[in-house]
Design an enzyme around this catalytic site. Structure first.
Site, mmCIF file in Angstrom:
data_model
loop_
_atom_site.group_PDB
_atom_site.id
_atom_site.type_symbol
_atom_site.label_atom_id
_atom_site.label_comp_id
_atom_site.label_asym_id
_atom_site.label_seq_id
_atom_site.Cartn_x
_atom_site.Cartn_y
_atom_site.Cartn_z
ATOM 1 N N CYS A 127 -6.356 -5.098 1.788
ATOM 2 C CA CYS A 127 -5.415 -5.298 2.891
ATOM 3 C C CYS A 127 -6.034 -6.219 3.921
ATOM 4 O O CYS A 127 -7.210 -6.088 4.261
ATOM 5 C CB CYS A 127 -5.059 -3.956 3.524
ATOM 6 S SG CYS A 127 -3.857 -4.107 4.854
ATOM 7 N N ARG A 159 -8.001 0.680 3.931
ATOM 8 C CA ARG A 159 -7.238 1.893 4.240
ATOM 9 C C ARG A 159 -7.331 2.798 3.020
ATOM 10 O O ARG A 159 -6.448 2.833 2.169
ATOM 11 C CB ARG A 159 -5.788 1.537 4.580
ATOM 12 C CG ARG A 159 -5.684 0.810 5.904
ATOM 13 C CD ARG A 159 -4.260 0.702 6.386
ATOM 14 N NE ARG A 159 -3.594 -0.463 5.835
ATOM 15 C CZ ARG A 159 -2.342 -0.805 6.122
ATOM 16 N NH1 ARG A 159 -1.634 -0.059 6.934
ATOM 17 N NH2 ARG A 159 -1.807 -1.875 5.596
ATOM 18 N N PRO A 160 -8.432 3.538 2.895
ATOM 19 C CA PRO A 160 -8.679 4.306 1.682
ATOM 20 C C PRO A 160 -7.681 5.440 1.488
ATOM 21 O O PRO A 160 -7.044 5.902 2.446
ATOM 22 C CB PRO A 160 -10.093 4.863 1.895
ATOM 23 C CG PRO A 160 -10.278 4.871 3.372
ATOM 24 C CD PRO A 160 -9.499 3.699 3.890
ATOM 25 N N VAL A 161 -7.560 5.884 0.243
ATOM 26 C CA VAL A 161 -6.615 6.952 -0.093
ATOM 27 C C VAL A 161 -7.354 8.251 -0.382
ATOM 28 O O VAL A 161 -6.808 9.146 -1.026
ATOM 29 C CB VAL A 161 -5.739 6.543 -1.302
ATOM 30 C CG1 VAL A 161 -4.852 5.363 -0.943
ATOM 31 C CG2 VAL A 161 -6.607 6.220 -2.511
ATOM 32 N N ASP A 162 -8.587 8.377 0.101
ATOM 33 C CA ASP A 162 -9.372 9.574 -0.202
ATOM 34 C C ASP A 162 -8.724 10.835 0.354
ATOM 35 O O ASP A 162 -8.809 11.904 -0.259
ATOM 36 C CB ASP A 162 -10.812 9.427 0.312
ATOM 37 C CG ASP A 162 -10.886 9.132 1.800
ATOM 38 O OD1 ASP A 162 -10.050 8.352 2.288
ATOM 39 O OD2 ASP A 162 -11.783 9.679 2.470
ATOM 40 N N LEU A 163 -8.063 10.757 1.513
ATOM 41 C CA LEU A 163 -7.438 11.944 2.078
ATOM 42 C C LEU A 163 -6.259 12.406 1.223
ATOM 43 O O LEU A 163 -6.001 13.611 1.107
ATOM 44 C CB LEU A 163 -6.982 11.685 3.515
ATOM 45 C CG LEU A 163 -8.082 11.344 4.529
ATOM 46 C CD1 LEU A 163 -7.487 11.189 5.923
ATOM 47 C CD2 LEU A 163 -9.167 12.412 4.535
ATOM 48 N N ARG A 205 8.501 -8.898 5.347
ATOM 49 C CA ARG A 205 8.188 -7.534 4.922
ATOM 50 C C ARG A 205 8.712 -6.501 5.907
ATOM 51 O O ARG A 205 8.971 -5.361 5.517
ATOM 52 C CB ARG A 205 6.674 -7.352 4.761
ATOM 53 C CG ARG A 205 6.046 -8.085 3.592
ATOM 54 C CD ARG A 205 4.559 -7.783 3.512
ATOM 55 N NE ARG A 205 4.336 -6.353 3.675
ATOM 56 C CZ ARG A 205 3.387 -5.808 4.440
ATOM 57 N NH1 ARG A 205 2.559 -6.577 5.118
ATOM 58 N NH2 ARG A 205 3.258 -4.501 4.529
ATOM 59 N N ARG A 223 0.803 -1.214 0.000
ATOM 60 C CA ARG A 223 0.000 0.000 0.000
ATOM 61 C C ARG A 223 0.839 1.269 0.000
ATOM 62 O O ARG A 223 0.422 2.293 -0.531
ATOM 63 C CB ARG A 223 -0.943 0.021 1.206
ATOM 64 C CG ARG A 223 -2.014 -1.045 1.177
ATOM 65 C CD ARG A 223 -3.031 -0.792 2.262
ATOM 66 N NE ARG A 223 -3.580 0.549 2.165
ATOM 67 C CZ ARG A 223 -4.589 0.896 1.365
ATOM 68 N NH1 ARG A 223 -5.147 0.001 0.582
ATOM 69 N NH2 ARG A 223 -5.022 2.133 1.332
ATOM 70 N N ILE A 240 -7.597 1.747 15.399
ATOM 71 C CA ILE A 240 -7.029 2.232 14.137
ATOM 72 C C ILE A 240 -7.540 1.430 12.941
ATOM 73 O O ILE A 240 -8.025 1.988 11.954
ATOM 74 C CB ILE A 240 -5.482 2.181 14.180
ATOM 75 C CG1 ILE A 240 -4.958 2.878 15.438
ATOM 76 C CG2 ILE A 240 -4.904 2.806 12.921
ATOM 77 C CD1 ILE A 240 -5.264 4.343 15.533
#
Length: 429
Positions: free
Chosen positions: A125, A130-134, A407, A101, A337
């Site tokens: 995930c 865990r959106p990427v809108d921000l 990872r 991500r 979270i």
């Protein structure tokens, strides 16, 4: 697919060196896209996620070089040069982005330097959405035109990005890092309000300042950035990994051992040490880091709630749960979270743990001993919680799907083995 075999019951003793922070290294590597000069990163950990991002940056035109004779500044990791003299592609393809991500961090840097970017939306995930809108909304406020098409973010700012005041409705480390990088090359002033305060964000800001950026408010929730026409190269040593530090501190505690953690920084773990001290764990600073051991023999159950920094980190929640499985009394862990981040609980139960999950909380009733069993990792931090449980358990534990572990933990078996653990990696055809 490799697996790890552990024969538990051996206290960890000695010294263990903490490497550079993965969660700092990834945005720092991405910052190389902001300049045509060389960015040199010391203490770069050798991890699967680092390799994944290196492959993505390479196809954008970043050249990598390693100098084994370079000054280490006391760093335990590698020193690597990253040079993006020319951006050869502004597309981040799905096949690379889906693996990690953090790859979406190239979005802000590419738009800022090139005025255009095509970045795949990250894949799913295991620990929740865990959106990427921000990220997207912030770039729009800075003048970018963005469309979503065919699973890609298409961003364009032909006239360049411009400064803006961006108020995050929720704290987001990734969005803070993405917009921080974009703002360094934007016209005018950008103010990020309710910005993430994690040490990794501050480490990125320090590196950007070394590259010529003008940033105020480091370590606070308001970052003020004055955009520059260009940035230059720099040399930066990556901050030690506080999650690795906390993990090995709990490994010492769960086994009843005594470890000195070289490079460990207690100031980055204040919320963690407060909780662990209540659980019966003692910390003492040393010249090279700090020492950790049980204070009075037994561990005691304590309650924990994950929060953004400076609160208790979600990335240490699984390790905390493993430790509470063998503590006296009961403990309640509340995850605020990410959703779906208790997938390690059923695996710990296979080893004899008594855990009851209800929504975002897990009640753990301590047992005298865990018992070794075959278990399966579901994500990065869950995998290491199973290793910790195996270190403390009677008998033999096999942790499968350890690619998750690779990872984020460099040479884990080697480090633990050097401190007395009976642990080995088994190659499976």
């Amino acid at each position: 697919m490799d697996k790890i075999r552990i024969r538990g019951g051996r206290p960890l003793r000695g010294t263990l060196t903490v490497g550079g922070a993965k969660n700092a290294a990834l945005p720092l590597m991405t910052a190389s896209l902001l300049t045509d000069e060389t960015l040199t990163l010391a203490q770069l950990p050798h991890l699967a996620d680092i390799t994944t991002l290196a492959n993505l940056l390479s196809q954008h035109g970043v050249a990598f070089g390693m100098d084994g004779s370079a000054p280490q500044d006391g760093a335990a990791g590698r020193v690597v040069d990253l040079t993006a003299k020319e951006i050869t592609s502004t597309t981040a393809p799905y096949d690379l982005v889906r693996k990690m991500r953090a790859s979406v961090l190239v979005l802000g840097a590419l738009v800022a330097r090139c005025g255009v970017a095509k970045v795949s939306l990250p894949g799913g995930c295991a620990i929740g959405a865990r959106p990427v809108d921000l990220h997207i909304k912030g770039l729009v406020q800075m003048g970018a035109e963005i469309e979503l098409e065919g699973g890609y973010i298409l961003a364009a700012a032909p006239g360049g990005l411009r400064g803006a005041q961006i108020v995050f409705p929720t704290v987001s480390v990734g969005a803070t890092e993405n917009l921080l990088m974009a703002a360094t090359l934007a016209k005018g002033e950008t103010v990020l309000v309710n910005a993430a305060r994690e040490p990794e964000v501050t480490d990125l800001a320090r590196c950007l300042i070394a590259m010529g950026a003008e940033i105020e408010g480091l370590g606070t929730d308001t970052l003020r950035i004055q955009g520059k026409d260009r940035l230059h190269g720099a040399y930066h040593t990556i901050v030690p990994d506080r999650i690795e530090t906390g993990t090995y501190a709990m490994a010492a505690a769960i086994t009843g051992g005594d470890l000195e953690l070289i490079n460990g920084r207690l100031e980055h773990l204040q919320s963690v040490t407060k909780v662990l001290s209540g659980a019966g764990i003692a910390f003492s600073p040393t010249e090279r880091g700090f020492r950790v051991s049980r204070a009075n023999g037994a561990l005691t159950g304590v309650d924990v709630m994950t929060e953004p920094f400076p609160g208790f980190p979600t990335d240490l929640q699984a390790q905390m749960m493993a430790m509470m499985c063998v503590a006296d009394g009961a403990a309640m862990i509340t995850e605020t979270i990410f959703e779906n981040r208790f997938m390690h609980a059923p695996e710990l139960a296979r080893m004899g743990a008594k855990i009851t999950v209800h929504g975002a909380s897990a009640l753990i009733r301590g047992v005298p001993k865990l018992t070794g069993a075959p278990v399966m990792a579901t994500d990065l931090r869950a995998s290491v919680s199973l290793v910790l449980a195996g270190l403390a358990a009677d008998g033999e534990t096999e942790v499968n799907r350890v690619y998750h572990l690779d990872r984020g933990y460099e040479r884990l078996e080697e480090k633990l083995s050097a401190c007395g653990a009976d642990i080995e990696r088994i190659k499976v055809a």
